[in-house]
Structure formats: C-alpha cells, structure tokens
Write a protein that holds these residues in place. Structure first.
Motif, PDB file in Angstrom:
ATOM      1  N   LEU A 149      -4.880  15.501 -66.927  1.00 35.79           N
ATOM      2  CA  LEU A 149      -4.090  14.835 -65.890  1.00 35.79           C
ATOM      3  C   LEU A 149      -3.612  13.469 -66.362  1.00 35.79           C
ATOM      4  N   ASN A 150      -4.468  12.721 -67.036  1.00 31.31           N
ATOM      5  CA  ASN A 150      -4.088  11.406 -67.543  1.00 31.31           C
ATOM      6  C   ASN A 150      -2.994  11.511 -68.598  1.00 31.31           C
ATOM      7  N   LEU A 151      -3.095  12.511 -69.477  1.00 32.88           N
ATOM      8  CA  LEU A 151      -2.063  12.697 -70.507  1.00 32.88           C
ATOM      9  C   LEU A 151      -0.719  13.066 -69.892  1.00 32.88           C
ATOM     10  N   VAL A 152      -0.756  13.939 -68.854  1.00 29.76           N
ATOM     11  CA  VAL A 152       0.488  14.363 -68.208  1.00 29.76           C
ATOM     12  C   VAL A 152       1.157  13.189 -67.503  1.00 29.76           C
ATOM     13  N   CYS A 153       0.354  12.388 -66.769  1.00 32.38           N
ATOM     14  CA  CYS A 153       0.921  11.235 -66.058  1.00 32.38           C
ATOM     15  C   CYS A 153       1.471  10.190 -67.024  1.00 32.38           C
ATOM     16  N   SER A 205       6.488  13.807 -56.648  1.00 35.56           N
ATOM     17  CA  SER A 205       6.449  13.983 -55.201  1.00 35.56           C
ATOM     18  C   SER A 205       5.694  15.244 -54.767  1.00 35.56           C
ATOM     19  N   ASN A 206       6.084  16.399 -55.295  1.00 35.34           N
ATOM     20  CA  ASN A 206       5.459  17.664 -54.868  1.00 35.34           C
ATOM     21  C   ASN A 206       3.969  17.696 -55.189  1.00 35.34           C
ATOM     22  N   SER A 207       3.625  17.272 -56.405  1.00 37.26           N
ATOM     23  CA  SER A 207       2.213  17.269 -56.811  1.00 37.26           C
ATOM     24  C   SER A 207       1.409  16.282 -55.979  1.00 37.26           C
ATOM     25  N   LEU A 208       2.001  15.119 -55.682  1.00 34.78           N
ATOM     26  CA  LEU A 208       1.291  14.094 -54.929  1.00 34.78           C
ATOM     27  C   LEU A 208       0.970  14.570 -53.516  1.00 34.78           C
ATOM     28  N   PHE A 209       1.942  15.131 -52.820  1.00 34.63           N
ATOM     29  CA  PHE A 209       1.701  15.537 -51.435  1.00 34.63           C
ATOM     30  C   PHE A 209       0.830  16.784 -51.339  1.00 34.63           C
ATOM     31  N   GLU A 210       0.877  17.641 -52.336  1.00 30.01           N
ATOM     32  CA  GLU A 210      -0.045  18.781 -52.349  1.00 30.01           C
ATOM     33  C   GLU A 210      -1.478  18.296 -52.548  1.00 30.01           C
ATOM     34  N   ALA A 211      -1.653  17.281 -53.394  1.00 33.11           N
ATOM     35  CA  ALA A 211      -2.985  16.695 -53.592  1.00 33.11           C
ATOM     36  C   ALA A 211      -3.468  16.002 -52.325  1.00 33.11           C
ATOM     37  N   VAL A 212      -2.551  15.349 -51.591  1.00 36.17           N
ATOM     38  CA  VAL A 212      -2.924  14.696 -50.334  1.00 36.17           C
ATOM     39  C   VAL A 212      -3.359  15.741 -49.309  1.00 36.17           C
ATOM     40  N   ARG A 213      -2.631  16.857 -49.227  1.00 36.92           N
ATOM     41  CA  ARG A 213      -2.982  17.911 -48.264  1.00 36.92           C
ATOM     42  C   ARG A 213      -4.339  18.527 -48.594  1.00 36.92           C
ATOM     43  N   GLN A 214      -4.630  18.681 -49.885  1.00 38.82           N
ATOM     44  CA  GLN A 214      -5.901  19.273 -50.294  1.00 38.82           C
ATOM     45  C   GLN A 214      -7.034  18.247 -50.395  1.00 38.82           C
ATOM     46  N   ASP A 215      -6.729  16.973 -50.095  1.00 39.05           N
ATOM     47  CA  ASP A 215      -7.699  15.881 -50.161  1.00 39.05           C
ATOM     48  C   ASP A 215      -8.269  15.706 -51.572  1.00 39.05           C
ATOM     49  N   MET A 216      -7.443  15.899 -52.581  1.00 39.85           N
ATOM     50  CA  MET A 216      -7.848  15.731 -53.983  1.00 39.85           C
ATOM     51  C   MET A 216      -7.505  14.296 -54.401  1.00 39.85           C
ATOM     52  N   TYR A 217      -8.437  13.415 -54.096  1.00 41.06           N
ATOM     53  CA  TYR A 217      -8.189  11.988 -54.306  1.00 41.06           C
ATOM     54  C   TYR A 217      -8.052  11.616 -55.782  1.00 41.06           C
ATOM     55  N   GLU A 218      -8.649  12.394 -56.696  1.00 35.14           N
ATOM     56  CA  GLU A 218      -8.549  12.072 -58.126  1.00 35.14           C
ATOM     57  C   GLU A 218      -7.104  12.118 -58.610  1.00 35.14           C
ATOM     58  N   ILE A 219      -6.355  13.138 -58.176  1.00 39.14           N
ATOM     59  CA  ILE A 219      -4.957  13.264 -58.594  1.00 39.14           C
ATOM     60  C   ILE A 219      -4.124  12.145 -57.966  1.00 39.14           C
ATOM     61  N   VAL A 220      -4.363  11.846 -56.684  1.00 42.32           N
ATOM     62  CA  VAL A 220      -3.642  10.755 -56.022  1.00 42.32           C
ATOM     63  C   VAL A 220      -3.939   9.432 -56.710  1.00 42.32           C
ATOM     64  N   VAL A 259      -8.517  10.470 -49.385  1.00 43.43           N
ATOM     65  CA  VAL A 259      -7.322   9.737 -49.799  1.00 43.43           C
ATOM     66  C   VAL A 259      -7.183   8.465 -48.976  1.00 43.43           C
ATOM     67  N   TYR A 260      -7.514   8.529 -47.691  1.00 47.13           N
ATOM     68  CA  TYR A 260      -7.457   7.347 -46.839  1.00 47.13           C
ATOM     69  C   TYR A 260      -8.447   6.287 -47.314  1.00 47.13           C
ATOM     70  N   ASN A 261      -9.669   6.702 -47.674  1.00 43.13           N
ATOM     71  CA  ASN A 261     -10.638   5.744 -48.215  1.00 43.13           C
ATOM     72  C   ASN A 261     -10.144   5.119 -49.509  1.00 43.13           C
ATOM     73  N   LEU A 262      -9.400   5.894 -50.295  1.00 41.64           N
ATOM     74  CA  LEU A 262      -8.877   5.396 -51.568  1.00 41.64           C
ATOM     75  C   LEU A 262      -7.821   4.319 -51.365  1.00 41.64           C
ATOM     76  N   ILE A 263      -6.915   4.511 -50.419  1.00 43.59           N
ATOM     77  CA  ILE A 263      -5.783   3.589 -50.248  1.00 43.59           C
ATOM     78  C   ILE A 263      -5.981   2.655 -49.059  1.00 43.59           C
TER      79      ILE A 263
END
Length: 459
Positions: A114-118, A129-144, A173-177
């Motif tokens: 993930l770090n290499l791709v970003c 955009s698409n990856s970010l909001f899918e991560a938000v919906r799935q509560d995958m805070y690491e990707i966000v 994600v809310y705790n993260l931001i």
C-alpha cells in the motif's frame, strides 16, 4: 497434518460408540450365555474325553468374566478418547497461533505494498477517490491513514452522493481524523445539499453490515446513540437545534431513522429479561424450600438442626442464603427492565446496566445453589465416604458451565458496549501517520502541499 488427526479422532469416537452400544444393548448378556453354551457343546463333542470336560469347567468362569473384560476395554477406550480430545485441542491451539503469525506477516506485506502504491501515485487527488471511500465504508483506517498522509487534500474529496470523508466516516476512521475535525472549524460546519449538519448525518441509521457487527438490537441502538453523542461534542449548542430543509432537527432525524430499531431493541430486551427472570424465580423457589426443610431434621427437644455443628451444614446454610438473596436481586432487576419506559436514552446506560447486574447476580445465585445442593448430598449420603465429594463437585459444575456458556458472551458484549469507549485514544492509533500523536507532521505536509499547489498556479 490435519488429514492425519481428523480421521484418527473420528475412529476413536466411532469405536467408543460401538462398544457402548454393544455393552448396554438389551440382548448383550443373552449373547454371552449363548457363546458359553456353544463352547460347551463343542468341547463335549470332541474326542478329548475327560480333558475336554475339564477344559469346559475352566472355560465357564473365563466366559463369565467376559463382561468385565468388555468394561475394561470400554474404560480404556474412554481414556483414549479423552487423550485424543486433549491432543486435538492442543493441535487446534497451535494451528490458531500459526494462523495468527501468518496473518501478521501478510498484514505487514500488505502495508508495504500500500505504501509503495501511494508513493507511486503521488500527492495528486486523482485515483484515490474510489479506494478512499470504499476504505471508509469498510472502516479500514489503515488505508485511509496512508492515503491522507500521502495526499492530505483527499479529505475534501466527495463520493457519488456528495459527501466527503468526514461526513462518511465510521468509528475507527472518525477516531483517526478526530483531531483534524477538532482543529478546523470549517469541517464542523459542513452541510450537504439538504442542509444536513454533521449531527443530522450522525442521526442516520447505519448500514446493515455495520449493525451486524454488534449482537442484539438493543446494543445496536446503544452504539448508534454513542455515535450521535460523540458527534454532538464537536458542535455548539445552537448547532444541535438547527433544522435542515425538511424542518427536522438532529433529534427528529435520529428518532425517525431508528424507529424500527427501537422497537426491535424493546422486544429483544424484554425477551432476554423474561427468560432470565424465569430462571431466577425457579432458583428462589428451590432455595426457599431448602431453607425451610432442613436436611437431617431438627432435634425434638431443642428444635435445632441435627447437623448444626457439621462444617458441611454451615456451607449449606451460607450458600443457600447467598443464593436466595442474589436470585431475589436478579429477579427484581429483570422485573425493573420489563416495567421500564424503553425510551431512546434508556438504551444508552440504564437498561444495559440493569441487565449486566441481573446476569451477574444470576450467575452467582446459580453457583451458590449448586454448592448448597452439593453440601446437602454430602451430609445425607457421604457419611464415611469422602471420595463421593469428587463426583458431586463434577456434576455440580455441569449446570453452572451450561448457563455460563449460554449467557457469558451476552454479558461480555454488554460490558464492552457499555463501559468500553469506542471513541478516543486507542492502541491501534499509535502506529498511524495521521493520528493526534503525529498531527504536526501531517500539518506540515498539508502546508507543503498547499504551498506547492500555489507555486504551480503562479508559474
């Protein structure tokens, strides 16, 4: 390895069942007698004469001991079954440990990828955009966390419904931001096309896959109430009474969205309280009758119990009284749940707390009742037979283990949901790059990115 364990464990169970069915079958003894008679006939028909008759006499006690031999075989099979179960559980424990280590390794490799791709995509908002909001919906805070650290301005990206990351954020994600929303007032004053504030959006019903993470409709409603209260802490008192374009306040939106969930939570709480109150009422009845009918009777002259100086009688009296008091307390707590108002705020602390203390006292009363019953058995039947104490204790553990196995997961969920905070500082945020601990580094990156954009526009 698994292919070698499962068949052997299955074979041991199968052999034990066959032996048990053979031993306790109704025609088992008849079959043994027929076998003995058949052997006797064979020996009488042989040409050995007297030797054959003597051999027949010796064979009769041997054949008579055959059921004892079967019992010994059954005992050995049961011991083998016990050791097989222990070996199977040990293997499963080692397999789970190995599986966890494998998942940790895969997690670290995924974060590196993930770090290499970003880093390869750079700081531009395009493609995130698409990856970010899918991560938000799935509560995958690491990707966000990784995306926001590489490209801080992606926090302003909007999905197909016109909501940004802050408006769509889930718990982790809310705790993260959170520190980002707290630092910038403009983020707290965001409105959507229907003039809904963040509190209006927090009052919407969560998706079904989010609600399914919590067991029970009452706990799901409690989680929704906690979510709304957390967002309300960020807002000013006047903002909590603002209306959207449909003339609805945040409280009205929450009530409308959670109307069905409130009814389901009402039914769930009543059903749970009714089932537990029946158990508590039975325990009260049993221990009350045991207290009136003293084991061993009373002395005809003094009227005192016959076993009053026995230690086991003291154990019985204390455990029976403790079971009576805790069962009565549990019954009253469950009845208070059944007669409650069942308003929205009651599901936040009041009703779950009553259910927690009701279940705890129910566990204690069940355990004390079994101790009292074991003490009675020891007094009445175990005179000069102390070895009987072991099987009594073993059998007494059976109902205790059953009720704990059934109700303990519910009790753990209630305690975690009521007293364990879902918002605030958590251990998983310590390794994040956008957390409060590293917010100054993230602000610096945001400033550098804004400066870079300004220079590009000027050039």
């Amino acid at each position: 390895m698994e292919s070698f364990i499962y068949p052997s464990f299955h074979n041991v169970c199968q052999k034990t069942i066959v032996k048990c069915s053979l031993l306790f079958h109704g025609n088992f003894l008849d079959k043994c007698v027929d076998d003995i008679l058949q052997v006797v006939r064979i020996c009488n028909n042989t040409s050995y004469g007297l030797l054959g008759k003597n051999f027949t006499i010796l064979l009769v006690p041997i054949a008579t001991l055959y059921p004892i031999y079967q019992l010994i075989c059954l005992l050995l099979l049961m011991l083998r079954l016990t050791f097989s179960v222990m070996y199977f559980l040990l293997w499963k424990l080692l397999a789970v440990t190995e599986y966890r280590e494998k998942k940790k390794k895969e997690y670290k490799e995924a974060k590196k990828i993930l770090n290499l791709v970003c880093n390869q995509m750079g700081t531009s908002n395009d493609g995130y955009s698409n990856s970010l909001f899918e991560a938000v919906r799935q509560d995958m805070y690491e990707i966000v966390d990784e995306i926001l650290f590489i490209s801080p301005t992606t926090i302003n990206c909007k999905d197909e419904d016109g909501y940004n990351v802050i408006q769509s954020a889930s718990e982790k994600v809310y705790n993260l931001i959170y520190h980002i929303i707290e630092r910038k007032e403009s983020y707290r004053e965001i409105n959507d096309s229907s003039e809904n504030t963040l509190v209006h959006l927090a009052g919407r019903l969560a998706p079904s896959f989010v609600l399914e993470r919590t067991a029970g409709a009452a706990l799901q409603l409690q989680r929704e109430l906690l979510w709304r209260e957390e967002v309300e802490k960020l807002m000013l008192p006047l903002q909590l009474r603002e209306k959207n374009m449909y003339k609805e306040t945040p409280a009205m939106v929450f009530t409308r969205e959670h109307q069905d969930l409130t009814k389901e939570g009402d039914n769930w709480m009543k059903t749970t309280a009714e089932s537990c109150s029946i158990t508590a009422a039975l325990i009260v009845t049993v221990v009350y009758a045991a207290a009136i009918t003293v084991p061993g009777g009373n002395n005809q002259e003094s009227g005192l119990p016959m076993y009053k100086n026995d230690i086991a009688f003291t154990v019985f009296a204390l455990s029976n009284a403790f079971s009576m008091f805790t069962a009565a307390t549990s019954l009253l707590l469950f009845l208070s749940i059944l007669t409650a108002r069942f308003s929205e705020k009651d599901f936040l602390v009041s009703l779950p707390r009553r259910l927690i203390f009701g279940l705890l006292t129910l566990f204690l009363s069940t355990t004390a009742m079994m101790v009292a019953f074991g003490a009675i058995l020891f007094i009445v039947f175990c005179d000069q037979k102390p070895w009987m104490l072991a099987p009594i204790c073993a059998f007494a553990c059976l109902p205790i283990s059953v009720i704990v196995t059934i109700k303990l997961p519910l009790l753990v969920d209630l305690i975690q949901s009521t007293y364990s905070p879902i918002f605030g500082k958590h251990s998983y945020l310590e390794s994040c790059k956008v957390s409060r601990k590293t917010q100054y580094l993230w602000i610096q990156r945001e400033f550098e990115y804004a400066l870079h954009e300004q220079l590009c526009c000027n050039s």
